[in-house]
Each structure stands twice: as C-alpha cells, then as structure tokens.
Design a protein around this motif. Sequence first.
Motif, PDB file in Angstrom:
ATOM      1  N   GLU A  13      29.090  34.464 105.829  1.00 43.09           N
ATOM      2  CA  GLU A  13      30.172  35.153 106.528  1.00 43.09           C
ATOM      3  C   GLU A  13      29.668  36.158 107.565  1.00 43.09           C
ATOM      4  OE1 GLU A  13      31.589  38.808 103.838  1.00 43.09           O
ATOM      5  OE2 GLU A  13      31.678  36.892 102.756  1.00 43.09           O
ATOM      6  N   PHE A  14      28.359  36.284 107.735  1.00 39.76           N
ATOM      7  CA  PHE A  14      27.794  37.254 108.666  1.00 39.76           C
ATOM      8  C   PHE A  14      27.146  36.577 109.868  1.00 39.76           C
ATOM      9  CE2 PHE A  14      27.903  39.637 104.716  1.00 39.76           C
ATOM     10  CZ  PHE A  14      28.425  40.856 105.144  1.00 39.76           C
ATOM     11  N   PHE A  15      27.145  37.290 110.982  1.00 40.55           N
ATOM     12  CA  PHE A  15      26.399  36.889 112.162  1.00 40.55           C
ATOM     13  C   PHE A  15      25.134  37.738 112.197  1.00 40.55           C
ATOM     14  CE2 PHE A  15      30.679  35.605 113.132  1.00 40.55           C
ATOM     15  CZ  PHE A  15      30.499  34.360 113.722  1.00 40.55           C
ATOM     16  N   VAL A  16      23.994  37.087 112.382  1.00 40.06           N
ATOM     17  CA  VAL A  16      22.709  37.768 112.415  1.00 40.06           C
ATOM     18  C   VAL A  16      22.224  37.753 113.867  1.00 40.06           C
ATOM     19  CG1 VAL A  16      20.331  37.759 111.582  1.00 40.06           C
ATOM     20  CG2 VAL A  16      22.189  37.073 110.057  1.00 40.06           C
ATOM     21  N   ALA A  17      21.836  38.927 114.362  1.00 40.26           N
ATOM     22  CA  ALA A  17      21.370  39.057 115.742  1.00 40.26           C
ATOM     23  C   ALA A  17      19.920  39.517 115.741  1.00 40.26           C
ATOM     24  CB  ALA A  17      22.244  40.060 116.497  1.00 40.26           C
ATOM     25  N   LEU A  18      19.095  38.867 116.555  1.00 42.50           N
ATOM     26  CA  LEU A  18      17.670  39.148 116.664  1.00 42.50           C
ATOM     27  C   LEU A  18      17.336  39.457 118.118  1.00 42.50           C
ATOM     28  CD1 LEU A  18      14.548  38.897 115.926  1.00 42.50           C
ATOM     29  CD2 LEU A  18      14.833  36.484 116.466  1.00 42.50           C
ATOM     30  N   CYS A  19      16.558  40.490 118.339  1.00 36.76           N
ATOM     31  CA  CYS A  19      16.013  40.801 119.662  1.00 36.76           C
ATOM     32  C   CYS A  19      14.554  40.362 119.658  1.00 36.76           C
ATOM     33  CB  CYS A  19      16.127  42.296 119.968  1.00 36.76           C
ATOM     34  SG  CYS A  19      15.347  42.744 121.530  1.00 36.76           S
ATOM     35  N   PRO A  20      14.209  39.260 120.345  1.00 37.95           N
ATOM     36  CA  PRO A  20      12.832  38.770 120.275  1.00 37.95           C
ATOM     37  C   PRO A  20      11.808  39.689 120.948  1.00 37.95           C
ATOM     38  CG  PRO A  20      14.101  37.464 121.828  1.00 37.95           C
ATOM     39  CD  PRO A  20      15.067  38.386 121.148  1.00 37.95           C
ATOM     40  N   GLN A  21      12.223  40.507 121.900  1.00 39.30           N
ATOM     41  CA  GLN A  21      11.267  41.384 122.572  1.00 39.30           C
ATOM     42  C   GLN A  21      10.756  42.488 121.652  1.00 39.30           C
ATOM     43  OE1 GLN A  21      14.279  40.558 123.967  1.00 39.30           O
ATOM     44  NE2 GLN A  21      13.975  40.025 126.104  1.00 39.30           N
ATOM     45  N   THR A  22      11.592  42.960 120.736  1.00 40.17           N
ATOM     46  CA  THR A  22      11.193  44.058 119.845  1.00 40.17           C
ATOM     47  C   THR A  22      11.044  43.630 118.394  1.00 40.17           C
ATOM     48  OG1 THR A  22      13.492  44.687 119.457  1.00 40.17           O
ATOM     49  CG2 THR A  22      12.348  45.777 121.286  1.00 40.17           C
ATOM     50  N   GLY A  23      11.635  42.493 118.031  1.00 47.35           N
ATOM     51  CA  GLY A  23      11.618  42.053 116.638  1.00 47.35           C
ATOM     52  C   GLY A  23      12.704  42.699 115.798  1.00 47.35           C
ATOM     53  N   THR A  24      13.594  43.480 116.412  1.00 50.54           N
ATOM     54  CA  THR A  24      14.670  44.113 115.650  1.00 50.54           C
ATOM     55  C   THR A  24      15.733  43.080 115.289  1.00 50.54           C
ATOM     56  OG1 THR A  24      15.672  44.827 117.743  1.00 50.54           O
ATOM     57  CG2 THR A  24      14.363  46.452 116.540  1.00 50.54           C
ATOM     58  N   VAL A  25      16.337  43.277 114.117  1.00 55.46           N
ATOM     59  CA  VAL A  25      17.346  42.359 113.595  1.00 55.46           C
ATOM     60  C   VAL A  25      18.478  43.184 113.017  1.00 55.46           C
ATOM     61  CG1 VAL A  25      17.805  40.522 111.914  1.00 55.46           C
ATOM     62  CG2 VAL A  25      15.564  40.679 112.985  1.00 55.46           C
ATOM     63  N   SER A  26      19.701  42.684 113.167  1.00 57.44           N
ATOM     64  CA  SER A  26      20.847  43.321 112.534  1.00 57.44           C
ATOM     65  C   SER A  26      21.891  42.258 112.254  1.00 57.44           C
ATOM     66  CB  SER A  26      21.416  44.436 113.430  1.00 57.44           C
ATOM     67  OG  SER A  26      22.255  45.272 112.655  1.00 57.44           O
ATOM     68  N   GLN A  27      23.005  42.678 111.669  1.00 57.50           N
ATOM     69  CA  GLN A  27      24.059  41.725 111.340  1.00 57.50           C
ATOM     70  C   GLN A  27      25.416  42.389 111.459  1.00 57.50           C
ATOM     71  OE1 GLN A  27      23.316  40.549 107.306  1.00 57.50           O
ATOM     72  NE2 GLN A  27      24.255  42.353 106.442  1.00 57.50           N
ATOM     73  N   GLY A  28      26.454  41.554 111.427  1.00 52.95           N
ATOM     74  CA  GLY A  28      27.821  42.048 111.452  1.00 52.95           C
ATOM     75  C   GLY A  28      28.774  40.944 111.063  1.00 52.95           C
ATOM     76  N   LYS A  29      30.011  41.301 110.773  1.00 52.03           N
ATOM     77  CA  LYS A  29      31.009  40.305 110.391  1.00 52.03           C
ATOM     78  C   LYS A  29      31.584  39.578 111.600  1.00 52.03           C
ATOM     79  CE  LYS A  29      32.174  41.767 105.846  1.00 52.03           C
ATOM     80  NZ  LYS A  29      33.147  41.576 104.805  1.00 52.03           N
ATOM     81  N   SER A  30      31.279  40.060 112.809  1.00 50.47           N
ATOM     82  CA  SER A  30      31.659  39.378 114.051  1.00 50.47           C
ATOM     83  C   SER A  30      30.450  39.403 114.973  1.00 50.47           C
ATOM     84  CB  SER A  30      32.846  40.079 114.718  1.00 50.47           C
ATOM     85  OG  SER A  30      32.465  41.359 115.192  1.00 50.47           O
ATOM     86  N   ILE A  31      30.497  38.574 116.010  1.00 52.68           N
ATOM     87  CA  ILE A  31      29.399  38.574 116.979  1.00 52.68           C
ATOM     88  C   ILE A  31      29.305  39.939 117.644  1.00 52.68           C
ATOM     89  CG2 ILE A  31      28.634  37.607 119.183  1.00 52.68           C
ATOM     90  CD1 ILE A  31      29.787  34.903 118.224  1.00 52.68           C
ATOM     91  N   GLU A  32      30.443  40.500 118.003  1.00 48.46           N
ATOM     92  CA  GLU A  32      30.459  41.802 118.669  1.00 48.46           C
ATOM     93  C   GLU A  32      29.845  42.884 117.784  1.00 48.46           C
ATOM     94  OE1 GLU A  32      33.155  39.783 118.332  1.00 48.46           O
ATOM     95  OE2 GLU A  32      33.270  39.064 120.398  1.00 48.46           O
ATOM     96  N   GLU A  33      30.184  42.872 116.493  1.00 49.83           N
ATOM     97  CA  GLU A  33      29.634  43.863 115.565  1.00 49.83           C
ATOM     98  C   GLU A  33      28.132  43.665 115.402  1.00 49.83           C
ATOM     99  OE1 GLU A  33      30.465  45.699 111.120  1.00 49.83           O
ATOM    100  OE2 GLU A  33      31.160  43.669 111.554  1.00 49.83           O
ATOM    101  N   ALA A  34      27.685  42.418 115.333  1.00 44.65           N
ATOM    102  CA  ALA A  34      26.251  42.147 115.202  1.00 44.65           C
ATOM    103  C   ALA A  34      25.492  42.656 116.419  1.00 44.65           C
ATOM    104  CB  ALA A  34      26.015  40.649 115.002  1.00 44.65           C
ATOM    105  N   ILE A  35      26.047  42.458 117.628  1.00 45.71           N
ATOM    106  CA  ILE A  35      25.386  42.925 118.845  1.00 45.71           C
ATOM    107  C   ILE A  35      25.381  44.445 118.905  1.00 45.71           C
ATOM    108  CG2 ILE A  35      25.542  42.984 121.367  1.00 45.71           C
ATOM    109  CD1 ILE A  35      26.554  40.064 121.180  1.00 45.71           C
ATOM    110  N   THR A  36      26.497  45.075 118.535  1.00 43.87           N
ATOM    111  CA  THR A  36      26.560  46.537 118.510  1.00 43.87           C
ATOM    112  C   THR A  36      25.510  47.097 117.552  1.00 43.87           C
ATOM    113  OG1 THR A  36      28.895  46.570 119.089  1.00 43.87           O
ATOM    114  CG2 THR A  36      28.030  48.523 117.968  1.00 43.87           C
TER     115      THR A  36
END
Length: 70
Positions: A13-36
Amino acid sequence: MDTFTAIIHQEGEFFVALCPQTGTVSQGKSIEEAITNLKEATELYLEEFPAPHHSRSLITTFEVASIAAQ
C-alpha cells in the motif's frame, strides 16, 4: 537550488521513492507524499553530506525476456 531524480515504485500500500544521486529513500501512501518525504530526507542528508555539483541522471527502460514457469 539543485534538481535531483526520484525513482518511485509501489510496495503493497506504500509508494517508495529513491534518489539515486544521494541514496536517500522514503515512502508515503501516495506518490506525492513519497516525494515530499524524499525531499525532506534528501535535504537532511545534504546538510550532513553536501553533494558536489552533479549532472542530471538519464532514466530509461529496457525489456527482458520472461521465462515461463514449466
């Protein structure tokens, strides 16, 4: 202001967002929340580990032949 890349995929139920330049990762219940959340995580990371100037990433797709279960 720098521009970074976000790669997003869904896990359950979660969207996982990864920034390949820094290796940072986060998640959210929507794409917008994951990006934020990824933006916040990346800003915190860069406070501790400033990134040198980087070039923009090239994102593409490719196909791989599927092996059917026998």
